[in-house]
Design a protein around this motif. Structure first.
Motif, short mmCIF file in Angstrom:
data_model
loop_
_atom_site.label_atom_id
_atom_site.label_comp_id
_atom_site.label_asym_id
_atom_site.label_seq_id
_atom_site.Cartn_x
_atom_site.Cartn_y
_atom_site.Cartn_z
N ARG A 1 140.55 -19.93 65.41
CA ARG A 1 141.43 -18.81 65.04
C ARG A 1 140.76 -17.98 63.96
NH1 ARG A 1 144.92 -19.94 69.28
NH2 ARG A 1 143.48 -21.59 69.68
N LEU B 1 133.92 -34.61 57.88
CA LEU B 1 135.35 -34.84 57.66
C LEU B 1 135.58 -36.16 56.93
CD1 LEU B 1 137.32 -33.91 60.88
CD2 LEU B 1 136.95 -32.61 58.80
N ALA C 1 134.17 -23.67 65.04
CA ALA C 1 133.95 -25.05 65.49
C ALA C 1 135.23 -25.88 65.39
CB ALA C 1 132.84 -25.71 64.67
N GLY C 2 136.33 -25.24 65.05
CA GLY C 2 137.59 -25.97 64.94
C GLY C 2 138.64 -25.35 65.82
N CYS C 3 139.66 -24.75 65.19
CA CYS C 3 140.79 -24.24 65.98
C CYS C 3 140.49 -22.88 66.59
CB CYS C 3 142.03 -24.17 65.10
SG CYS C 3 141.85 -23.09 63.65
N PRO D 1 149.24 -29.12 62.74
CA PRO D 1 147.81 -29.05 63.03
C PRO D 1 147.14 -30.42 62.90
CG PRO D 1 148.44 -27.25 61.59
CD PRO D 1 149.66 -28.11 61.75
N TRP E 1 144.89 -23.37 59.17
CA TRP E 1 145.45 -24.31 60.14
C TRP E 1 144.91 -25.72 59.91
CZ3 TRP E 1 149.41 -22.35 62.61
CH2 TRP E 1 149.45 -20.97 62.86
N CYS E 2 143.59 -25.84 59.79
CA CYS E 2 142.96 -27.17 59.83
C CYS E 2 142.69 -27.77 58.45
CB CYS E 2 141.63 -27.09 60.58
SG CYS E 2 141.80 -26.41 62.22
N TRP F 1 146.61 -31.52 69.50
CA TRP F 1 146.76 -30.17 68.96
C TRP F 1 145.37 -29.56 68.83
CZ3 TRP F 1 144.98 -27.25 64.93
CH2 TRP F 1 145.72 -26.12 64.55
N LEU F 2 145.11 -28.44 69.50
CA LEU F 2 143.80 -27.77 69.37
C LEU F 2 143.93 -26.49 68.58
CD1 LEU F 2 141.95 -28.03 72.78
CD2 LEU F 2 141.93 -29.60 70.87
N GLY F 3 145.09 -25.90 68.56
CA GLY F 3 145.31 -24.64 67.86
C GLY F 3 146.80 -24.37 67.85
N ARG G 1 137.24 -27.24 55.45
CA ARG G 1 136.13 -27.61 56.33
C ARG G 1 134.85 -26.96 55.81
NH1 ARG G 1 137.54 -29.37 61.56
NH2 ARG G 1 139.60 -30.28 61.45
N GLU H 1 131.19 -24.60 59.97
CA GLU H 1 132.12 -24.55 61.09
C GLU H 1 132.68 -23.14 61.29
OE1 GLU H 1 135.25 -27.41 61.13
OE2 GLU H 1 133.92 -29.11 60.85
N ALA I 1 140.93 -33.98 65.50
CA ALA I 1 140.28 -32.84 64.85
C ALA I 1 139.16 -32.32 65.74
CB ALA I 1 139.71 -33.25 63.50
N GLN I 2 139.02 -31.02 65.73
CA GLN I 2 137.84 -30.42 66.34
C GLN I 2 136.87 -30.15 65.22
OE1 GLN I 2 138.98 -27.29 69.50
NE2 GLN I 2 140.62 -27.34 68.03
N THR I 3 135.68 -30.70 65.33
CA THR I 3 134.72 -30.52 64.26
C THR I 3 133.32 -30.65 64.86
OG1 THR I 3 134.09 -31.30 62.07
CG2 THR I 3 134.81 -32.97 63.63
N THR I 4 132.33 -30.84 63.99
CA THR I 4 130.98 -31.02 64.50
C THR I 4 130.49 -32.40 64.10
OG1 THR I 4 130.09 -29.98 62.52
CG2 THR I 4 130.35 -28.58 64.45
#
Lengths: 92, 199
Positions: free
Chosen positions: A65, B134, A61-63, B61, A8-9, B74-76, A12, A16, B147-150
């Protein structure tokens, strides 16, 4: 650090992700009919190949899934990622 | 009514000082409305929700779309975060629930879960690059991306804007991330005349 391509992302950092062990371990159709040994085999016995291995990963740490990846356990190269429910791709 | 205090309120003065000294522009936007929405994107409910909020749910995404004062992140593949101004939550929840019309849709007000930090200005990317793996180059992560990340091992939702980033941080991590941002921007901040540079 591995660079894992989430279906999906996109790519990474390994940090994560969360590892989920061998993929495609089917739940027994009738768990109550299994002997203790068969149940233990389902729960605890996993393949341990040197080479291509289909395994589950979660992009925590992301989507968030779960997905499957085919990784070469000797080189850590990730040959394919695919979504849950899709069949394991054939890698030449 | 209980007094509201935002998680990074105590950092306002230090954010301002760092911004004034030539570092990235740091600030907190407190109390934004955040609604977590889960719905099957192929269902009629998803379409009705798109109509109700005036902008279709982004399906690609890592993208964010704006519609009026709402931003949809968009989270998922079946999850979105709706960002709106303070106080919009009750009305928004009602509109979404109405549009769901009994279909399996989850609408949860999570406004208190995270606060929003702004990292903007020309040094924004450099500062974030200290702790985020990223690729934040505008070619890859320009306006309209999220984006969801750290960041420095804390989970964040990054939203790219025209002039920088908005960053949603969990309330309990806000002080840590704020301290980290101030520390990471130190090298870009010129101390006021007469003061020694930080060691």
């Amino acid at each position: 650090m591995l660079l894992i391509p989430c279906p999906w992302c996109g790519p990474r950092d390994e940090a994560e992700f969360h590892y989920g062990g061998q993929a495609h371990v089917a739940y027994p159709e009738d768990p109550a009919a299994l002997s203790d040994e068969e149940w233990a085999r389902y729960l605890f016995f996993r393949d341990n190949p040197k080479g291509l291995f289909a395994e589950r990963w979660s992009h925590t740490a992301g989507c968030r899934r779960w997905f499957n990846a085919v990784r070469d356990t000797a080189t850590n190269e990730i040959h394919a990622v695919y979504r849950v429910g899709e069949p394991r791709p054939v890698i030449a | 009514m209980a007094e509201r205090r935002s998680p990074a309120a105590a950092f306002a003065a230090r954010f301002e000082a760092a911004s004034a000294g030539g570092g990235p522009r740091l600030a907190e936007i407190p109390f934004l409305t955040q609604i977590d929405l889960r719905v099957d994107p192929k269902s009629p409910a998803a379409e009705r929700i798109g109509t109700a909020i005036g902008v279709p749910l982004p399906l690609e995404p890592g993208t964010a779309v704006r519609g009026g004062d709402l931003t949809v992140l968009w989270l998922g593949p079946d999850e979105w975060l709706l960002l709106g101004p303070d106080g919009a939550a009750p009305g928004l929840v009602e509109r979404l629930t109405e549009a769901a019309a009994g279909e399996p849709v989850s609408v949860v007000d999570v406004s208190a879960q995270r606060t929003t930090l702004v990292v903007a200005g020309e040094r924004a990317r450099d500062v974030l690059a200290h702790g985020c793996a990223l690729d934040l180059h505008p070619r890859v992560f320009g306006p309209g991306r999220c984006a969801q990340t750290t960041l420095a091992r804390a989970g964040v939702v990054l939203v790219a804007g025209e002039d920088g980033f908005r960053m949603l941080v969990r309330s309990s991590f806000a002080a840590y991330v704020a301290e980290w941002l101030l520390d990471a921007s130190l090298e870009y901040v010129t101390p006021p005349a007469g003061e020694a540079a930080p060691a």
